[in-house]
Scaffold this active site. Structure first.
Site, PDB file in Angstrom:
ATOM      1  N   LYS A  22       9.066  19.778  17.141  1.00 56.64           N
ATOM      2  CA  LYS A  22       9.918  19.811  18.347  1.00 56.64           C
ATOM      3  C   LYS A  22      11.342  19.368  17.999  1.00 56.64           C
ATOM      4  CE  LYS A  22      10.039  16.197  21.173  1.00 56.64           C
ATOM      5  NZ  LYS A  22      11.298  15.576  21.573  1.00 56.64           N
ATOM      6  N   ASN A  23      11.460  18.214  17.357  1.00 54.77           N
ATOM      7  CA  ASN A  23      12.792  17.667  17.130  1.00 54.77           C
ATOM      8  C   ASN A  23      13.629  18.543  16.200  1.00 54.77           C
ATOM      9  OD1 ASN A  23      12.276  15.589  18.839  1.00 54.77           O
ATOM     10  ND2 ASN A  23      11.894  14.043  17.257  1.00 54.77           N
ATOM     11  N   CYS A 117      16.894   5.699  28.657  1.00 51.50           N
ATOM     12  CA  CYS A 117      15.603   6.377  28.728  1.00 51.50           C
ATOM     13  C   CYS A 117      14.550   5.345  29.104  1.00 51.50           C
ATOM     14  CB  CYS A 117      15.277   7.083  27.426  1.00 51.50           C
ATOM     15  SG  CYS A 117      14.652   6.034  26.165  1.00 51.50           S
ATOM     16  N   ARG A 122      19.956   4.017  25.255  1.00 49.55           N
ATOM     17  CA  ARG A 122      20.013   4.769  23.995  1.00 49.55           C
ATOM     18  C   ARG A 122      21.431   5.309  23.868  1.00 49.55           C
ATOM     19  NH1 ARG A 122      14.930   8.595  23.290  1.00 49.55           N
ATOM     20  NH2 ARG A 122      15.910   8.946  21.264  1.00 49.55           N
ATOM     21  N   ASP A 307       8.291   7.100  16.248  1.00 54.41           N
ATOM     22  CA  ASP A 307       7.571   8.036  17.121  1.00 54.41           C
ATOM     23  C   ASP A 307       6.057   8.012  16.895  1.00 54.41           C
ATOM     24  OD1 ASP A 307       9.930   8.744  18.296  1.00 54.41           O
ATOM     25  OD2 ASP A 307      10.094  10.717  17.366  1.00 54.41           O
ATOM     26  N   ARG A 399       6.509  17.616  27.223  1.00 54.36           N
ATOM     27  CA  ARG A 399       7.807  17.748  26.561  1.00 54.36           C
ATOM     28  C   ARG A 399       7.636  17.927  25.062  1.00 54.36           C
ATOM     29  NH1 ARG A 399      10.982  12.861  26.683  1.00 54.36           N
ATOM     30  NH2 ARG A 399      11.981  14.120  25.109  1.00 54.36           N
TER      31      ARG A 399
HETATM   32  C1  UD1 Z   1      15.608  10.999  17.193  1.00 53.65           C
HETATM   33  C2  UD1 Z   1      14.361  11.642  17.730  1.00 53.65           C
HETATM   34  C3  UD1 Z   1      13.457  10.607  18.391  1.00 53.65           C
HETATM   35  C4  UD1 Z   1      13.196   9.444  17.430  1.00 53.65           C
HETATM   36  C5  UD1 Z   1      14.494   8.888  16.869  1.00 53.65           C
HETATM   37  C6  UD1 Z   1      14.292   7.828  15.793  1.00 53.65           C
HETATM   38  C7  UD1 Z   1      15.154  13.861  18.306  1.00 53.65           C
HETATM   39  C8  UD1 Z   1      15.446  14.837  19.380  1.00 53.65           C
HETATM   40  N1  UD1 Z   1      14.742  12.653  18.695  1.00 53.65           N
HETATM   41  O1  UD1 Z   1      16.315  10.460  18.318  1.00 53.65           O
HETATM   42  O2  UD1 Z   1      12.240  11.250  18.747  1.00 53.65           O
HETATM   43  O3  UD1 Z   1      12.508   8.424  18.108  1.00 53.65           O
HETATM   44  O4  UD1 Z   1      15.273   9.955  16.278  1.00 53.65           O
HETATM   45  O5  UD1 Z   1      13.600   8.358  14.723  1.00 53.65           O
HETATM   46  O6  UD1 Z   1      15.243  14.175  17.132  1.00 53.65           O
HETATM   47  N2  UD1 Z   1      21.868   4.585  18.022  1.00 53.65           N
HETATM   48  C9  UD1 Z   1      23.043   3.953  18.393  1.00 53.65           C
HETATM   49  N3  UD1 Z   1      24.117   4.749  18.700  1.00 53.65           N
HETATM   50  C10 UD1 Z   1      24.075   6.103  18.639  1.00 53.65           C
HETATM   51  C11 UD1 Z   1      22.874   6.726  18.254  1.00 53.65           C
HETATM   52  C12 UD1 Z   1      21.791   5.930  17.943  1.00 53.65           C
HETATM   53  O7  UD1 Z   1      23.127   2.728  18.455  1.00 53.65           O
HETATM   54  O8  UD1 Z   1      25.078   6.751  18.932  1.00 53.65           O
HETATM   55  C13 UD1 Z   1      20.698   3.757  17.672  1.00 53.65           C
HETATM   56  C14 UD1 Z   1      19.503   4.001  18.585  1.00 53.65           C
HETATM   57  O9  UD1 Z   1      19.572   3.222  19.774  1.00 53.65           O
HETATM   58  C15 UD1 Z   1      18.356   3.611  17.683  1.00 53.65           C
HETATM   59  C16 UD1 Z   1      18.836   4.046  16.293  1.00 53.65           C
HETATM   60  O10 UD1 Z   1      20.243   4.184  16.405  1.00 53.65           O
HETATM   61  O11 UD1 Z   1      18.160   2.228  17.683  1.00 53.65           O
HETATM   62  C17 UD1 Z   1      18.255   5.341  15.785  1.00 53.65           C
HETATM   63  O12 UD1 Z   1      18.338   6.318  16.791  1.00 53.65           O
HETATM   64  P1  UD1 Z   1      18.561   7.860  16.428  1.00 53.65           P
HETATM   65  O13 UD1 Z   1      18.058   8.128  15.052  1.00 53.65           O
HETATM   66  O14 UD1 Z   1      19.960   8.244  16.737  1.00 53.65           O
HETATM   67  O15 UD1 Z   1      17.618   8.568  17.496  1.00 53.65           O
HETATM   68  P2  UD1 Z   1      17.813   9.987  18.154  1.00 53.65           P
HETATM   69  O16 UD1 Z   1      18.524  10.912  17.231  1.00 53.65           O
HETATM   70  O17 UD1 Z   1      18.346   9.819  19.540  1.00 53.65           O
END
Ligand code: UD1
Length: 433
Positions: A22-23, A117, A122, A307, A399
Site C-alpha cells: 500500500k505505502n 491522526c 504527525r 507498523d 484502508r
Molecule cells: C510512513 C508510513 C507509515 C509508517 C511510517 C513510519 C506511508 C504512507 N506511511 O509514514 O505507515 O508508520 O512511515 O515507518 O508510507 N516526522 C516529523 N516531521 C515530519 C515528518 C515526520 O517529525 O515532517 C516524524 C514522525 O512524527 C515520526 C517520524 O518522523 O515520529 C517518522 O515518520 P515518517 O517516516 O515521516 O512517517 P510517514 O512517512 O508519515
C-alpha cells in the site's frame, strides 16, 4: 458499517499470496505526476481505500486515472490544478506526497495540512523544510500549505534530515528530480518504499545515486518519462499474516514476497521460537509448541517497523512470559492496548512501551478498531480468543489490507464480514429468574 465476526481457535495452515505494498503504491502514484506526457502503468497495486483516495485526488488535479485488475494507468499530461483539497487530505495523510512532484514540475502547489491522526500529532515540518531548502517559499494560508518556487523551478540543495522520515524523503526526492542542479539528501529513509520509488524515478529518467543508502545525490533533469512499473510486496501484510499463523500455532507459507523487506521481523519470529524458512520469493513459518516472550523496539528500517508493533503486541499475549514492545517512532501508538485488554490480555503501557504478560486465555467480545494496524491486532486477538469476537469499525482495516478476511478464511480461519448499525440500541441479556 462493516464489522468482522471471528470464531477463534482454529489453527491456520496453507499457502497465501501477499498483495502489493500500500505505502509504496501511494509513493509511485504521486511520482506518476512528474512526466508531462505518456501513461504511467503501475501493476500489483492493492485494491484499497487509500489507493482510491489518492486516485481521486489525482483526478481532481486533472490526471486521468484508471484502475483495473490491480493495475493503475495514470496520465498526467493535462494537469489543470495544483491543489490538494482538505476533503481528500483529511482522509489520508499520505496525500502530502503530491506536494513534491507538483512543486517540482509546476513550480507551485497548494496542499491542505493533514492534521493529526488517531495516535497523536504527525507533523509535516520536515517535508516543508525540504521544499524550502530547494528554494520554495512556504506560507500557511487557511490551513493550506502554499508553496512556490522562485522563477517556477526548484534549485538543487543540501537537505539534512534531523530524523529519518519516509514521507519527507519521498517528497524531497520527487521535488529534486526536476530541480536545477544537484541535491544531496543526508539521513534519507532506507525503507523499501523509498528504494522502490527511487528505482521508478530512475526508470523515468531521473539521475539518482546512493539508492539503498542514507545519502542520496540527485542531479536534476529537464524532463521525465512515463514508465511501466511493478509494485513491491506489502511487508506489513506479510508480517501480519505470519503473526496470524503464529498466534494460532499454525504453519503457513507466504508467496510473492521479498523476505529482504522484513528481515528484522523474521528474526523476531525466530527468537520467539518459530521455524522460519525462506527463498527469494516465499517465506514459511512453523509454530513452536509455546511462543517465547520476545521484546521488540520499533525503529526506522532495517529495524523492526512501527507498523508491525500492534500485531506483535497481540502475538506476545500468547507467549510464555513477559515481553516489552517499545515504539521509538510513534510514542503514543498504543490505542489497541485497551481493546486487547477487553479480550482478556494483560498489557500495561509505560511511556512508549507496552509490557505484555503472556499466556493469556483470551475470550471473544466486541472490540473497536481505532486505526489500521490496531484493527489488525484485534483480528489476531480474535483468531485465538475463545468464542466470538466482533471487530467493529473496520473501515480502518479497509484502508490497508486487501481481502484480508478472504485470505484468512483460505488459511482456515472462521471469519466473516457483516454489516451493522453503529447506533442501534443494545439488547440487554435476560436476567435469570
Ligand atoms: C510512513 C508510513 C507509515 C509508517 C511510517 C513510519 C506511508 C504512507 N506511511 O509514514 O505507515 O508508520 O512511515 O515507518 O508510507 N516526522 C516529523 N516531521 C515530519 C515528518 C515526520 O517529525 O515532517 C516524524 C514522525 O512524527 C515520526 C517520524 O518522523 O515520529 C517518522 O515518520 P515518517 O517516516 O515521516 O512517517 P510517514 O512517512 O508519515
Amino acid at each position: 458499517m462493516d464489522k468482522l465476526v471471528i470464531k477463534g481457535g482454529r489453527q491456520l495452515s496453507g499457502t497465501v499470496a501477499v498483495s502489493g505494498s500500500k505505502n509504496t503504491a501511494l509513493a509511485l502514484m504521486a511520482a506518476s505526476l512528474l512526466p508531462a506526457s505518456g501513461k504511467t502503468v503501475i501493476s500489483r497495486v492493492p485494491d484499497l481505500r487509500d489507493v482510491h483516495t489518492l486516485s481521486n485526488l489525482l483526478r481532481i488535479i486533472g490526471a486521468r486515472v484508471e484502475f483495473e485488475k490491480n493495475t493503475l494507468t495514470i496520465s498526467a499530461s493535462n494537469i489543470s490544478h495544483t491543489e490538494a483539497p482538505y476533503e481528500l487530505v483529511k482522509q489520508m495523510r499520505a496525500s502530502i506526497y503530491v506536494l513534491g512532484p507538483l512543486l517540482g514540475r509546476f513550480g507551485k502547489a497548494r496542499v491542505s495540512l493533514p492534521g493529526g491522526c488517531a495516535w497523536g500529532p504527525r507533523p509535516v515540518d520536515l517535508h516543508l523544510k525540504a521544499m524550502q531548502a530547494l528554494g520554495a517559499s512556504i506560507d500557511i494560508e487557511d490551513g493550506y500549505v502554499v508553496a512556490k518556487a522562485k522563477r517556477k523551478r526548484l534549485t538543487g540543495a543540501k537537505i539534512d534530515f534531523p530524523i529519518s522520515s519516509v514521507g519527507a524523503t519521498g517528497n524531497a526526492l520527487m521535488a529534486a528530480v526536476l530541480a536545477k542542479g544537484t541535491t544531496k539528501i543526508k539521513n534519507a529513509a532506507l525503507e523499501p518504499e523509498i528504494t522502490a520509488l527511487a528505482d521508478m524515478l530512475m526508470k523515468m529518467g531521473a539521475k539518482i545515486s546512493g539508492i539503498g543508502t542514507t545519502e542520496l545525490e540527485i542531479e536534476g533533469v529537464e524532463e521525465l518519462y512515463a514508465v511501466r512499473e511493478t509494485n513491491i510486496c506489502d511487508r506489513i501484510e506479510a508480517g501480519t499474516l505470519l503473526c496470524a499463523a503464529a498466534i494460532t500455532k499454525g504453519d503457513i507459507t507466504l508467496v510473492d514476497v521479498n523476505p529482504n523487506d522484513f528481515k528484522a521481523v523474521l528474526k523476531k519470529f525466530q527468537q520467539a521460537g518459530c521455524e522460519i524458512k525462506y527463498t527469494e520469493t516465499a517465506v514459511s513459518l512453523k509454530s513452536p509448541k509455546a511462543l517465547r516472550p520476545t521484546n521488540v523496539e520499533a525503529k526506522p528500517f532495517p529495524k523492526f517497523p512501527t507498523d508491525m508493533q500492534a500485531q506483535w503486541t497481540a502475538l506476545m499475549t500468547q507467549a510464555n512470559g513477559t515481553s516489552k514492545i517499545t515504539d521509538h517512532i510513534y510514542a503514543d501508538r498504543f490505542k489497541h492496548v485497551p481493546e486487547l485488554n477487553r479480550l482478556g490480555a494483560n498489557i500495561e503501557v509505560k511511556g512508549n512501551s507496552a509490557i505484555v504478560k503472556g499466556v493469556q486465555k483470551l475470550s471473544g467480545t466486541k472490540v473497536m478498531s481505532t486505526d489500521l494496524r490496531a484493527s489488525a491486532s484485534l483480528i489476531l486477538g480474535g483468531l485465538v480468543a475463545s468464542g466470538t469476537t466482533e471487530v467493529l469499525r473496520i473501515y480502518h482495516l479497509d484502508r490497508g489490507y486487501e481481502k484480508i478476511e478472504q485470505k484468512l478464511r483460505a488459511l482456515g480461519a472462521n471469519i466473516k464480514r457483516e454489516q451493522y448499525d453503529e447506533f442501534a440500541q443494545p439488547k440487554l441479556e435476560k436476567e435469570e429468574a
